[in-house]
Scaffold this motif. Structure first.
Motif, PDB file in Angstrom:
ATOM      1  N   ARG B  72       8.567  -1.939 -18.980  1.00  0.00           N
ATOM      2  CA  ARG B  72       9.578  -1.951 -17.918  1.00  0.00           C
ATOM      3  C   ARG B  72       9.594  -0.660 -17.107  1.00  0.00           C
ATOM      4  N   ILE B  73       8.834   0.326 -17.539  1.00  0.00           N
ATOM      5  CA  ILE B  73       8.852   1.617 -16.841  1.00  0.00           C
ATOM      6  C   ILE B  73       7.880   1.575 -15.665  1.00  0.00           C
ATOM      7  N   ASP B  74       8.394   1.948 -14.499  1.00  0.00           N
ATOM      8  CA  ASP B  74       7.618   1.886 -13.249  1.00  0.00           C
ATOM      9  C   ASP B  74       6.723   3.112 -13.111  1.00  0.00           C
ATOM     10  N   VAL B  75       5.409   2.905 -13.105  1.00  0.00           N
ATOM     11  CA  VAL B  75       4.504   4.011 -12.778  1.00  0.00           C
ATOM     12  C   VAL B  75       3.762   3.767 -11.468  1.00  0.00           C
ATOM     13  N   THR B  76       3.966   2.583 -10.876  1.00  0.00           N
ATOM     14  CA  THR B  76       3.320   2.335  -9.574  1.00  0.00           C
ATOM     15  C   THR B  76       3.839   3.339  -8.539  1.00  0.00           C
ATOM     16  N   CYS B  77       5.055   3.857  -8.759  1.00  0.00           N
ATOM     17  CA  CYS B  77       5.651   4.822  -7.832  1.00  0.00           C
ATOM     18  C   CYS B  77       4.749   6.030  -7.605  1.00  0.00           C
ATOM     19  N   PHE B  78       3.973   6.407  -8.633  1.00  0.00           N
ATOM     20  CA  PHE B  78       3.142   7.602  -8.486  1.00  0.00           C
ATOM     21  C   PHE B  78       2.019   7.396  -7.464  1.00  0.00           C
ATOM     22  N   ALA B  79       1.653   6.137  -7.236  1.00  0.00           N
ATOM     23  CA  ALA B  79       0.628   5.852  -6.224  1.00  0.00           C
ATOM     24  C   ALA B  79       1.247   5.694  -4.843  1.00  0.00           C
ATOM     25  N   GLU B  80       2.573   5.489  -4.826  1.00  0.00           N
ATOM     26  CA  GLU B  80       3.213   5.104  -3.564  1.00  0.00           C
ATOM     27  C   GLU B  80       4.112   6.190  -2.967  1.00  0.00           C
ATOM     28  N   GLN B  81       4.589   7.091  -3.826  1.00  0.00           N
ATOM     29  CA  GLN B  81       5.556   8.081  -3.336  1.00  0.00           C
ATOM     30  C   GLN B  81       5.014   9.486  -3.564  1.00  0.00           C
ATOM     31  N   PRO B  82       5.515  10.479  -2.781  1.00  0.00           N
ATOM     32  CA  PRO B  82       5.185  11.876  -3.087  1.00  0.00           C
ATOM     33  C   PRO B  82       5.686  12.215  -4.503  1.00  0.00           C
ATOM     34  N   TRP B  83       5.084  13.214  -5.121  1.00  0.00           N
ATOM     35  CA  TRP B  83       5.367  13.528  -6.528  1.00  0.00           C
ATOM     36  C   TRP B  83       6.874  13.659  -6.853  1.00  0.00           C
ATOM     37  N   PRO B  84       7.659  14.415  -6.078  1.00  0.00           N
ATOM     38  CA  PRO B  84       9.070  14.586  -6.488  1.00  0.00           C
ATOM     39  C   PRO B  84       9.825  13.255  -6.498  1.00  0.00           C
ATOM     40  N   GLU B  85       9.644  12.442  -5.458  1.00  0.00           N
ATOM     41  CA  GLU B  85      10.330  11.151  -5.399  1.00  0.00           C
ATOM     42  C   GLU B  85       9.818  10.226  -6.504  1.00  0.00           C
ATOM     43  N   ALA B  86       8.521  10.262  -6.762  1.00  0.00           N
ATOM     44  CA  ALA B  86       7.957   9.390  -7.805  1.00  0.00           C
ATOM     45  C   ALA B  86       8.523   9.738  -9.179  1.00  0.00           C
ATOM     46  N   VAL B  87       8.716  11.025  -9.440  1.00  0.00           N
ATOM     47  CA  VAL B  87       9.277  11.421 -10.743  1.00  0.00           C
ATOM     48  C   VAL B  87      10.685  10.839 -10.896  1.00  0.00           C
ATOM     49  N   VAL B  88      11.455  10.873  -9.810  1.00  0.00           N
ATOM     50  CA  VAL B  88      12.817  10.330  -9.862  1.00  0.00           C
ATOM     51  C   VAL B  88      12.777   8.816 -10.108  1.00  0.00           C
ATOM     52  N   THR B  89      11.908   8.114  -9.402  1.00  0.00           N
ATOM     53  CA  THR B  89      11.780   6.660  -9.577  1.00  0.00           C
ATOM     54  C   THR B  89      11.350   6.320 -11.006  1.00  0.00           C
ATOM     55  N   TRP B  90      10.353   7.054 -11.489  1.00  0.00           N
ATOM     56  CA  TRP B  90       9.859   6.860 -12.856  1.00  0.00           C
ATOM     57  C   TRP B  90      10.998   7.094 -13.866  1.00  0.00           C
ATOM     58  N   ALA B  91      11.728   8.190 -13.669  1.00  0.00           N
ATOM     59  CA  ALA B  91      12.807   8.544 -14.602  1.00  0.00           C
ATOM     60  C   ALA B  91      13.910   7.488 -14.604  1.00  0.00           C
ATOM     61  N   ARG B  92      14.250   6.972 -13.425  1.00  0.00           N
ATOM     62  CA  ARG B  92      15.298   5.943 -13.358  1.00  0.00           C
ATOM     63  C   ARG B  92      14.894   4.697 -14.133  1.00  0.00           C
ATOM     64  N   SER B  93      13.663   4.252 -13.923  1.00  0.00           N
ATOM     65  CA  SER B  93      13.245   3.017 -14.594  1.00  0.00           C
ATOM     66  C   SER B  93      13.054   3.262 -16.090  1.00  0.00           C
ATOM     67  N   TYR B  94      12.644   4.465 -16.456  1.00  0.00           N
ATOM     68  CA  TYR B  94      12.456   4.852 -17.854  1.00  0.00           C
ATOM     69  C   TYR B  94      13.815   4.834 -18.574  1.00  0.00           C
ATOM     70  N   ARG B  95      14.823   5.431 -17.949  1.00  0.00           N
ATOM     71  CA  ARG B  95      16.159   5.417 -18.551  1.00  0.00           C
ATOM     72  C   ARG B  95      16.660   3.991 -18.717  1.00  0.00           C
ATOM     73  N   GLY B  96      16.460   3.167 -17.673  1.00  0.00           N
ATOM     74  CA  GLY B  96      16.927   1.783 -17.735  1.00  0.00           C
ATOM     75  C   GLY B  96      16.260   1.000 -18.846  1.00  0.00           C
ATOM     76  N   ALA B  97      14.949   1.209 -19.012  1.00  0.00           N
ATOM     77  CA  ALA B  97      14.195   0.471 -20.031  1.00  0.00           C
ATOM     78  C   ALA B  97      14.738   0.771 -21.433  1.00  0.00           C
ATOM     79  N   PHE B  98      15.049   2.023 -21.695  1.00  0.00           N
ATOM     80  CA  PHE B  98      15.529   2.392 -23.027  1.00  0.00           C
ATOM     81  C   PHE B  98      17.015   2.105 -23.216  1.00  0.00           C
ATOM     82  N   ALA B  99      17.805   2.284 -22.163  1.00  0.00           N
ATOM     83  CA  ALA B  99      19.242   2.009 -22.278  1.00  0.00           C
ATOM     84  C   ALA B  99      19.486   0.533 -22.582  1.00  0.00           C
ATOM     85  N   ALA B 100      18.537  -0.333 -22.195  1.00  0.00           N
ATOM     86  CA  ALA B 100      18.677  -1.766 -22.478  1.00  0.00           C
ATOM     87  C   ALA B 100      18.488  -2.071 -23.965  1.00  0.00           C
ATOM     88  N   HIS B 101      17.949  -1.130 -24.711  1.00  0.00           N
ATOM     89  CA  HIS B 101      17.696  -1.326 -26.145  1.00  0.00           C
ATOM     90  C   HIS B 101      18.098  -0.061 -26.902  1.00  0.00           C
TER      91      HIS B 101
END
Lengths: 237, 237
Positions: B72-101
């Protein structure tokens, strides 16, 4: 036979602290399964009813355990250091206090604070320090919780095995990761902070990540703070 | 009676994914006590031996569960966004994936990664993205682990009760804290990010602290990165 015979100490020798220390010992041993009041009474060699002379129930015991753990967190730094340095000192001691008791990390991160008066006192001090540094009242708790989230995640990392990322056997499949793993191992010294008190020492990779992260986080928070205060002196606390 | 009778499906209908999904369900239900291979077999209505056609043992099942969660963790963001924004997108989806379990948060933070190939693939992608942004190889993993520590601590905060800090009854003793609590409640809107996908939505105070923290952390990391790259263009990945 005396009512104070060996093996059944009277209620008088119990104290909230002694019960909390026994509960923390059980928690550390349980690896996360927690403890029951019956187990706690057995550990202390008293009847379960004796515990209820000191505690309302299990939640109250857990609040006392939280106080024990949080007693190790340094907040004197906020009176002695500028805000950014104090946050780093607070975070280091906070991580150490929880890393010393791994099952408490997820437990206290997700349980209500009420009843843990000494822990609430810690927050009172930290809130005052953030306000004194210029944080607008409505933003203080979000900034504090952000630091805590980093601290508790870092405590989990600190109690993980040093080699949890070891790519052995998959170097061909994941070469960039394997290279980064090897480069880190070659670069990170055995001790990141020679001056750290023993209870704040964790394995070197956890220390390295923690120092990178807390430095970055405080830098970024200081910039948010500067944007809030916008050059005007911070209000009195 | 057929060997494929109802109640004892053949090995053929099992798959690694189906077993992992059942194990994740057991984990979520267990509230942290975990599961045994016998319980897992019972849940799937197969003999324990059938599980061993697909898995070496429990550690291997847990690796497959880690893959399920990290899918559930989004890493496609790293190909699509500049590094700082991609880290934020990755972190948001990472938190969501774990908070669900929730029980997976502390578990996967402290267990070896080996065997979870899809999760290792995520790290491979993230390591490449950090290198492409200019992070020196020896510092890449520390920076990634720093972000992960914040993410996993934030996931714990997200699964905590919204009112875990409620100072009710101790407002007189801890007035600065009570004021900050009330001011936050008045200021934080019901939804921090209207555009967030459902699985990334957590309670509003957790969202507020997460957004403050990830923004600060990425700001600070970007400054560390700038000091490393020192104006020269980042090396090719």
């Amino acid at each position: 036979m005396s009512a104070r015979s060996v093996g059944r100490p009277s209620v008088a020798v119990l104290s909230r602290t002694r019960v909390a220390e026994a509960a923390l010992k059980l928690l550390d041993r349980s690896e996360g399964d927690g403890f029951t009041m019956a187990q706690l009474a057995a550990e202390l060699r008293v009847r379960p009813s004796a515990l209820y002379n000191h505690f309302d129930g299990k939640d109250d015991v857990i609040a006392a355990v939280r106080e024990l753990v949080s007693d190790r967190i340094d907040v004197t730094c906020f009176a002695e250091q500028p805000w950014p340095e104090a946050v780093v000192t607070w975070a280091r001691s906070y991580r150490g206090a929880f890393a010393a008791h791994p099952p408490t990390i997820a437990m206290f991160a997700t349980m209500p604070l009420s009843g843990a008066a000494r822990t609430q006192q810690m927050y009172e001090t930290v809130v005052r320090a953030f306000r004194a540094a210029g944080w607008p009242e409505a933003h203080v708790l979000s900034a504090i919780v952000a630091v805590e989230s980093f601290v508790l995640g870092s405590a989990l990392d600190a109690v993980a095995p040093e080699d949890m990322f070891d790519p052995e056997g998959s170097e061909v499949q994941f070469p960039a990761f394997a290279d980064a793993y090897a480069a880190r191992a070659a670069a990170v010294p055995p001790a990141i902070r020679d001056d750290a008190p023993p209870h704040e020492r964790c394995h070197r990779f956890a220390d390295a990540a923690f120092e990178v992260g807390i430095s970055a986080l405080v830098t970024g928070l200081a910039e948010q703070l500067a944007a809030f205060t916008d050059g005007t002196p911070p209000p009195a606390s």
